[in-house]
Scaffold this motif. Structure first.
Motif, mmCIF file in Angstrom:
data_model
loop_
_atom_site.group_PDB
_atom_site.id
_atom_site.type_symbol
_atom_site.label_atom_id
_atom_site.label_comp_id
_atom_site.label_asym_id
_atom_site.label_seq_id
_atom_site.Cartn_x
_atom_site.Cartn_y
_atom_site.Cartn_z
ATOM 1 N N GLU A 180 -5.568 -4.200 3.147
ATOM 2 C CA GLU A 180 -4.321 -3.917 2.428
ATOM 3 C C GLU A 180 -4.424 -4.408 0.984
ATOM 4 O O GLU A 180 -4.008 -3.703 0.051
ATOM 5 C CB GLU A 180 -3.141 -4.585 3.134
ATOM 6 C CG GLU A 180 -2.755 -3.922 4.439
ATOM 7 C CD GLU A 180 -1.706 -4.702 5.215
ATOM 8 O OE1 GLU A 180 -1.191 -4.176 6.218
ATOM 9 O OE2 GLU A 180 -1.404 -5.855 4.825
ATOM 10 N N VAL A 192 0.847 -1.196 0.000
ATOM 11 C CA VAL A 192 0.000 0.000 0.000
ATOM 12 C C VAL A 192 0.880 1.243 0.000
ATOM 13 O O VAL A 192 1.829 1.342 0.777
ATOM 14 C CB VAL A 192 -0.941 -0.001 1.222
ATOM 15 C CG1 VAL A 192 -1.877 1.193 1.180
ATOM 16 C CG2 VAL A 192 -1.732 -1.292 1.272
ATOM 17 N N GLN A 193 0.536 2.209 -0.863
ATOM 18 C CA GLN A 193 1.343 3.413 -1.012
ATOM 19 C C GLN A 193 0.501 4.672 -0.784
ATOM 20 O O GLN A 193 -0.723 4.644 -0.898
ATOM 21 C CB GLN A 193 1.945 3.469 -2.433
ATOM 22 C CG GLN A 193 2.750 2.250 -2.846
ATOM 23 C CD GLN A 193 4.013 2.056 -2.031
ATOM 24 O OE1 GLN A 193 4.584 3.037 -1.531
ATOM 25 N NE2 GLN A 193 4.448 0.814 -1.876
ATOM 26 N N GLN A 236 -4.260 4.048 8.468
ATOM 27 C CA GLN A 236 -3.860 4.500 9.802
ATOM 28 C C GLN A 236 -4.972 5.256 10.514
ATOM 29 O O GLN A 236 -4.803 5.691 11.652
ATOM 30 C CB GLN A 236 -2.611 5.383 9.681
ATOM 31 C CG GLN A 236 -1.394 4.637 9.147
ATOM 32 C CD GLN A 236 -0.237 5.559 8.804
ATOM 33 O OE1 GLN A 236 -0.379 6.790 8.807
ATOM 34 N NE2 GLN A 236 0.914 4.977 8.522
ATOM 35 N N ARG A 295 -2.140 4.302 2.237
ATOM 36 C CA ARG A 295 -1.453 3.944 3.481
ATOM 37 C C ARG A 295 -1.940 4.821 4.633
ATOM 38 O O ARG A 295 -2.134 4.337 5.756
ATOM 39 C CB ARG A 295 0.066 4.078 3.296
ATOM 40 C CG ARG A 295 0.874 3.736 4.554
ATOM 41 C CD ARG A 295 2.355 3.883 4.304
ATOM 42 N NE ARG A 295 2.829 2.865 3.380
ATOM 43 C CZ ARG A 295 3.148 1.628 3.751
ATOM 44 N NH1 ARG A 295 3.047 1.276 5.024
ATOM 45 N NH2 ARG A 295 3.575 0.760 2.870
#
Length: 262
Positions: A239, A214-215, A223, A219
């Motif tokens: 993910e 994941v980019q 969070q 990402r």
């Protein structure tokens, strides 16, 4: 009196047959009742397709089921949302011009020439809208009810409820435009395929085996508090969906490959 005995025997046999039929009917009713209690479904008669649940019956009050007849309303919202991504020029009091445009979190700032080029030739988002149509059609054929309605999880843009076969997308997402909507829809389509990968549309999702790298903004989404209490499996499933949601051809392919047509 000699004729009385056969008559009684015949009556006895008739009574026995009636009792047997009554017992069979009672057993049939008991079986039907047992099936209803355990959620079992009787096999469809030969040449008759089992009836699908009415999508409207799966919706809550205020939900908007995306049936084929209602797609025009969805696309009208998407087109209106797309207009917000076209830069516009605003006169500055006292002279001069400023250019206003929306930028996605991972996009680089536009140069003045790029802004003017977008104003001359606005994007059509035709590819994104084509994928949306394909996804909606393929998921319907697989038995998924797609609707606009608030997800159960606070802050989620979309949600796949495998137990009910319902895919929810937050009602404000279409107003963000075609690119945002197709990304959410494609993400949830991957979750649908994860269920099918585990054997059935109603099954708990299972990893398909795609990349989980994941980019960028995705990402950061992982969070957020929304995923704070997720189990290891739930996080892995997210993910896999986040890592592949921008591959817009993937969702349709996965649904076609893993989900049976209803």
């Amino acid at each position: 009196m000699a004729s009385a005995s056969p008559r009684l025997g015949c009556l006895s046999r008739v009574a026995a047959l009636a009792l047997l039929l009554a017992a069979s009917a009672a057993l049939s009713r008991l079986t039907e009742r047992r099936d209803a209690l355990h959620g079992a479904s009787a096999p469809a008669a030969e040449g008759v397709l089992a009836e699908r649940p009415n999508p409207e019956a799966l919706a809550s009050s205020g939900d908007f089921v995306l049936t084929p007849e209602r797609e025009s309303g969805l696309f009208a919202q998407l087109v209106a949302g797309d207009q917000a991504w076209v830069p516009r020029a605003e006169p500055i009091p006292g002279g001069g011009t400023r250019y206003v445009y929306q930028k996605r979190p991972d996009d680089q700032p536009l140069t003045l020439e790029q802004i003017k080029a977008l104003m001359r030739d606005p994007p059509t988002f035709a590819m994104e809208q084509s994928v949306i149509r394909q996804l909606l059609s393929q998921m319907r054929h697989s038995g998924v009810t797609v609707l606009l309605g608030p997800p159960r999880k606070q802050g989620a843009a979309g949600e796949w409820d495998a137990a009910r076969g319902v895919l929810r997308i937050r009602p404000d997402i279409p107003s963000k435009g075609s690119r945002e909507f197709v990304r959410v829809l494609n993400h949830e389509a991957i979750h649908v395929a994860q269920s099918c990968r585990n054997g059935a549309l109603s099954a708990h999702p299972k990893l398909i085996g795609l990349s989980r790298q994941v980019q960028g903004a995705a990402r950061r989404h992982l969070q957020e508090p929304l995923y704070r209490n997720s189990s290891a499996l739930e996080r892995a499933l997210e993910e896999e969906a986040y890592a592949n949601q921008d591959n817009l051809q993937l969702g349709v392919w996965l649904i076609t490959a893993h989900c049976r047509v209803g």
